[in-house]
Design a protein around this motif. Structure first.
Motif, short mmCIF file in Angstrom:
data_model
loop_
_atom_site.label_atom_id
_atom_site.label_comp_id
_atom_site.label_asym_id
_atom_site.label_seq_id
_atom_site.Cartn_x
_atom_site.Cartn_y
_atom_site.Cartn_z
N ALA A 1 -6.64 -7.04 1.71
CA ALA A 1 -5.83 -7.48 2.86
C ALA A 1 -4.43 -6.88 2.78
N ILE A 2 -3.90 -6.77 1.56
CA ILE A 2 -2.56 -6.17 1.39
C ILE A 2 -2.62 -4.67 1.71
N ALA A 3 -3.67 -4.01 1.26
CA ALA A 3 -3.86 -2.58 1.58
C ALA A 3 -3.96 -2.39 3.09
N SER A 4 -4.65 -3.32 3.74
CA SER A 4 -4.83 -3.25 5.20
C SER A 4 -3.48 -3.40 5.92
N GLY A 5 -2.63 -4.30 5.41
CA GLY A 5 -1.29 -4.46 5.99
C GLY A 5 -0.46 -3.20 5.85
N ALA A 6 -0.58 -2.56 4.68
CA ALA A 6 0.14 -1.30 4.43
C ALA A 6 -0.33 -0.21 5.39
N ARG A 7 -1.65 -0.14 5.60
CA ARG A 7 -2.22 0.85 6.54
C ARG A 7 -1.69 0.63 7.95
#
Length: 210
Positions: free
Chosen positions: A197-203
């Motif tokens: 989810a954190i990676a998705s926010g960064a993307r």
């Protein structure tokens, strides 16, 4: 890292992930998550658990990323951070001795300032850029925009109130880049270890800023 390279990195990537890690293992996971989401500028705050070790580790594990530090309060901390491999240095305040020490080591330093006087003082003493913090307390993107007239030649990095939703507004207002901390790393997701989810926010952030 010379200033020109640092400024070109900021212009290319536009966002810095600011990690305040309660444990070195958690900090490592946080960094890996945003890196997998496409972020390449990562700041480990010096008040993180084992900050120096974490910076050294991430320099080896994430060679494509630029790893720096922040929340530095004095020259001793700054020298320890550089020895750990920090590639850029953020401070919450303007300290002329720290700016000089960073210049001697050829490591970009970004002091924190709020008023035009503080911003110009930091810049005239040799800061690479100036962190405008906490930007939300002084009007957010409108404040950055209003500084452009007299201070447009000074590269500004607003932090403290930048969100995934408003980050682009700060760039449109004239900021060279933005710094995000709790917005990228919601406490609940970090506690749960929801790194995807954190990676998705960064993307999502990278997509909005490109």
């Amino acid at each position: 890292m010379p200033n020109q390279i640092w400024l070109s990195q900021l212009q290319k990537h536009r966002a810095i992930a600011v990690i305040r890690a309660p444990k070195i293992e958690v900090g490592q996971q946080m960094a890996m998550a945003v890196a997998s989401g496409g972020m390449q500028l990562i700041e480990i705050t010096w008040n993180s658990s084992q900050a120096g070790e974490l910076i050294t580790q991430l320099r080896a594990e994430l060679p494509a990323c630029t790893i720096g530090t922040g929340t530095l309060f004095n020259v001793q901390q700054l020298e320890e951070a550089i020895a750990s491999g920090a590639q850029f240095l953020f401070t919450p305040h303007v300290d002329l001795a720290m700016i000089q020490a960073a210049q001697q080591e050829d490591v970009p330093i970004i002091p924190g300032a709020m008023t035009p006087t503080e911003i110009v003082t930091a810049w005239s003493q040799g800061a690479s850029c100036v962190k405008v913090f906490p930007v939300q307390a002084v009007g957010g993107a409108d404040y950055i925009k209003s500084l452009q007239g007299p201070l447009g030649q000074i590269p500004l990095i607003p932090t403290g109130g930048v969100t995934l939703e408003n980050a682009k507004e700060f760039l449109q207002a004239g900021a060279i880049a933005v710094g995000l901390s709790s917005e990228l790393f919601p406490k609940k997701l970090v506690t749960e270890g929801n790194w995807e989810a954190i990676a998705s926010g960064a993307r999502k952030l990278i997509q909005q800023l490109s």
